[in-house]
Motif scaffolding. Structure first.
Motif, PDB file in Angstrom:
ATOM      1  N   GLU A 275       0.689  -1.164   0.009  1.00 56.54           N
ATOM      2  CA  GLU A 275      -0.113  -0.069  -0.094  1.00 56.54           C
ATOM      3  C   GLU A 275       1.081   1.250  -0.162  1.00 56.54           C
ATOM      4  OE1 GLU A 275      -3.326   2.220  -0.380  1.00 56.54           O
ATOM      5  OE2 GLU A 275      -3.215   0.067  -0.593  1.00 56.54           O
ATOM      6  N   GLU A 276       1.902   1.479   0.547  1.00 54.93           N
ATOM      7  CA  GLU A 276       2.954   2.436   0.891  1.00 54.93           C
ATOM      8  C   GLU A 276       3.517   2.523  -0.632  1.00 54.93           C
ATOM      9  OE1 GLU A 276       5.435   1.530   3.949  1.00 54.93           O
ATOM     10  OE2 GLU A 276       4.153   1.871   5.428  1.00 54.93           O
ATOM     11  N   MET A 277       3.815   1.283  -1.231  1.00 52.80           N
ATOM     12  CA  MET A 277       4.441   1.601  -2.654  1.00 52.80           C
ATOM     13  C   MET A 277       3.266   1.972  -3.587  1.00 52.80           C
ATOM     14  SD  MET A 277       7.273  -1.342  -3.028  1.00 52.80           S
ATOM     15  CE  MET A 277       6.184  -2.627  -2.335  1.00 52.80           C
ATOM     16  N   ARG A 278       2.153   1.597  -3.679  1.00 61.20           N
ATOM     17  CA  ARG A 278       1.217   2.042  -4.418  1.00 61.20           C
ATOM     18  C   ARG A 278       1.030   3.675  -4.217  1.00 61.20           C
ATOM     19  NH1 ARG A 278      -1.751  -2.601  -2.386  1.00 61.20           N
ATOM     20  NH2 ARG A 278      -1.463  -4.274  -3.835  1.00 61.20           N
ATOM     21  N   GLU A 279       0.841   4.204  -3.049  1.00 64.47           N
ATOM     22  CA  GLU A 279       0.683   5.642  -2.838  1.00 64.47           C
ATOM     23  C   GLU A 279       1.869   6.239  -3.352  1.00 64.47           C
ATOM     24  OE1 GLU A 279       0.258   5.746   1.251  1.00 64.47           O
ATOM     25  OE2 GLU A 279      -1.625   4.837   1.299  1.00 64.47           O
ATOM     26  N   LEU A 280       3.106   5.741  -3.028  1.00 60.36           N
ATOM     27  CA  LEU A 280       4.356   6.697  -3.688  1.00 60.36           C
ATOM     28  C   LEU A 280       4.345   6.594  -5.309  1.00 60.36           C
ATOM     29  CD1 LEU A 280       6.696   7.803  -2.971  1.00 60.36           C
ATOM     30  CD2 LEU A 280       7.962   5.653  -2.904  1.00 60.36           C
ATOM     31  N   ARG A 281       3.875   5.706  -5.758  1.00 59.96           N
ATOM     32  CA  ARG A 281       3.648   5.650  -7.418  1.00 59.96           C
ATOM     33  C   ARG A 281       2.741   6.431  -7.965  1.00 59.96           C
ATOM     34  NH1 ARG A 281      -0.310   4.418 -11.147  1.00 59.96           N
ATOM     35  NH2 ARG A 281       0.490   4.178 -13.208  1.00 59.96           N
ATOM     36  N   GLU A 282       1.776   6.647  -7.027  1.00 56.86           N
ATOM     37  CA  GLU A 282       0.598   7.657  -7.589  1.00 56.86           C
ATOM     38  C   GLU A 282       1.296   8.956  -7.614  1.00 56.86           C
ATOM     39  OE1 GLU A 282      -2.144   7.104  -8.840  1.00 56.86           O
ATOM     40  OE2 GLU A 282      -2.029   4.863  -8.753  1.00 56.86           O
ATOM     41  N   ARG A 283       1.991   9.303  -6.354  1.00 54.62           N
ATOM     42  CA  ARG A 283       2.466  10.497  -6.245  1.00 54.62           C
ATOM     43  C   ARG A 283       3.502  10.988  -7.390  1.00 54.62           C
ATOM     44  NH1 ARG A 283       2.754   9.306  -0.849  1.00 54.62           N
ATOM     45  NH2 ARG A 283       4.939   9.515  -0.850  1.00 54.62           N
ATOM     46  N   ARG A 284       4.595  10.067  -7.541  1.00 58.81           N
ATOM     47  CA  ARG A 284       5.706  10.050  -8.317  1.00 58.81           C
ATOM     48  C   ARG A 284       5.585   9.676  -9.954  1.00 58.81           C
ATOM     49  NH1 ARG A 284       8.726  13.720  -6.863  1.00 58.81           N
ATOM     50  NH2 ARG A 284      10.601  12.792  -7.843  1.00 58.81           N
ATOM     51  N   HIS A 285       4.686   9.158 -10.217  1.00 60.88           N
ATOM     52  CA  HIS A 285       4.377   8.600 -11.670  1.00 60.88           C
ATOM     53  C   HIS A 285       4.623   9.600 -12.815  1.00 60.88           C
ATOM     54  CE1 HIS A 285       3.388   5.744 -14.629  1.00 60.88           C
ATOM     55  NE2 HIS A 285       2.473   6.561 -15.259  1.00 60.88           N
ATOM     56  N   GLU A 286       4.426  10.562 -12.620  1.00 61.11           N
ATOM     57  CA  GLU A 286       4.537  11.981 -13.600  1.00 61.11           C
ATOM     58  C   GLU A 286       5.903  12.677 -13.336  1.00 61.11           C
ATOM     59  OE1 GLU A 286       2.991  11.622 -16.140  1.00 61.11           O
ATOM     60  OE2 GLU A 286       1.330  10.263 -15.589  1.00 61.11           O
ATOM     61  N   ALA A 287       6.504  12.413 -12.174  1.00 64.21           N
ATOM     62  CA  ALA A 287       7.698  13.444 -12.056  1.00 64.21           C
ATOM     63  C   ALA A 287       9.061  13.096 -12.934  1.00 64.21           C
ATOM     64  CB  ALA A 287       8.259  13.060 -10.484  1.00 64.21           C
TER      65      ALA A 287
END
Length: 246
Positions: A201-213
């Motif tokens: 779950e932590e990695m999913r949230e991080l992926r959502e935040r950083r996917h477009e960076a």
């Protein structure tokens, strides 16, 4: 499951020599049970193998050496080696025989079933060996949520006679886990969810935040762990030769 260790000393496959390294440290996910089991297995294999080498007769010492050369890398590969390194730019998966580096921009999803897996935009799938799934813990969590939902439903059916604060607390218990790691009723989520599920779950949230960076873009790279494969293959070949000529 999460260990606040320093940045991994392994070489970073996606960064050329001389490139700037990130100022932050990786978050590392590993399996404590696998680490403990691997250390115990290595101790047993080393004890039996060294004893056979020292006191064995005839071909026994050579057979023991071949078995050690085969087993030790495999035990290390499947128990001590698996790890998942996470930071704001990429996910690095160290599996038994490969190291996969996935920038967040290339990660399509992270899914949990009978195993935890990461999928890329191109459709490739990689298993996260360091995050084993506990179906037993997942079942306990599901039963807990079901009971909380039933309590909330009973409180709602109570109408005006029910304590609003109690009903809100029951509904909060059924509401799941917040981003801060606590349920809305104030109970720690760790008692209900397995460590690997929380890590996913932590990695999913991080992926959502950083996917477009911009810094999280790049190509997926895969490197074979020849330091594990080579000695294991050599041990298998040596053992086969000794058995064939014996």
């Amino acid at each position: 499951m999460t260990t606040p260790e320093d940045q991994s000393p392994d070489p970073e496959p996606t960064k050329p020599a001389g490139s700037a390294t990130p100022a932050y440290k990786d978050r590392i996910y590993r399996s404590p049970a696998a680490l403990a089991g691997g250390a115990l297995l290595l101790a047993v294999v080393a004890w039996l193998g060294i004893d056979a080498v020292l006191v064995g007769e005839g071909r026994t010492p050579w057979l023991a050496l071949a078995v050690l050369l085969l087993l030790v890398p495999l035990v290390v590969a499947y128990t001590l080696r698996p790890a998942v390194y996470v930071n704001d730019d990429r996910l690095r998966v160290r599996n038994p025989f490969r190291v996969i580096v996935l920038p967040w921009g290339q990660v399509a999803s992270l899914r949990s079933g009978f195993s935890n897996e990461v999928f890329t935009l191109s459709g490739d799938k990689y298993q996260l060996w360091a995050l084993p799934v506990s179906l037993r813990a997942r079942g306990r969590a599901a039963r807990h949520e079901s009971r909380a939902a039933a309590r909330a439903a009973r409180a709602a059916r109570g109408g005006g006679g029910a304590d609003p604060a109690g009903a809100a607390g029951a509904a909060g218990a059924a509401g799941g886990v917040g981003l801060d790691g606590l349920g809305t009723a104030g109970a720690p989520a760790g008692a209900r969810r397995h460590e690997s599920d929380r890590a996913m779950e932590e990695m999913r949230e991080l992926r959502e935040r950083r996917h477009e960076a911009d810094s999280a873009q790049g190509e997926v790279t895969v490197r074979w762990a020849y330091e594990v494969v080579a000695p294991a293959v050599a041990g298998a070949v040596l053992l086969a030769v000794l058995l064939a000529v014996g």
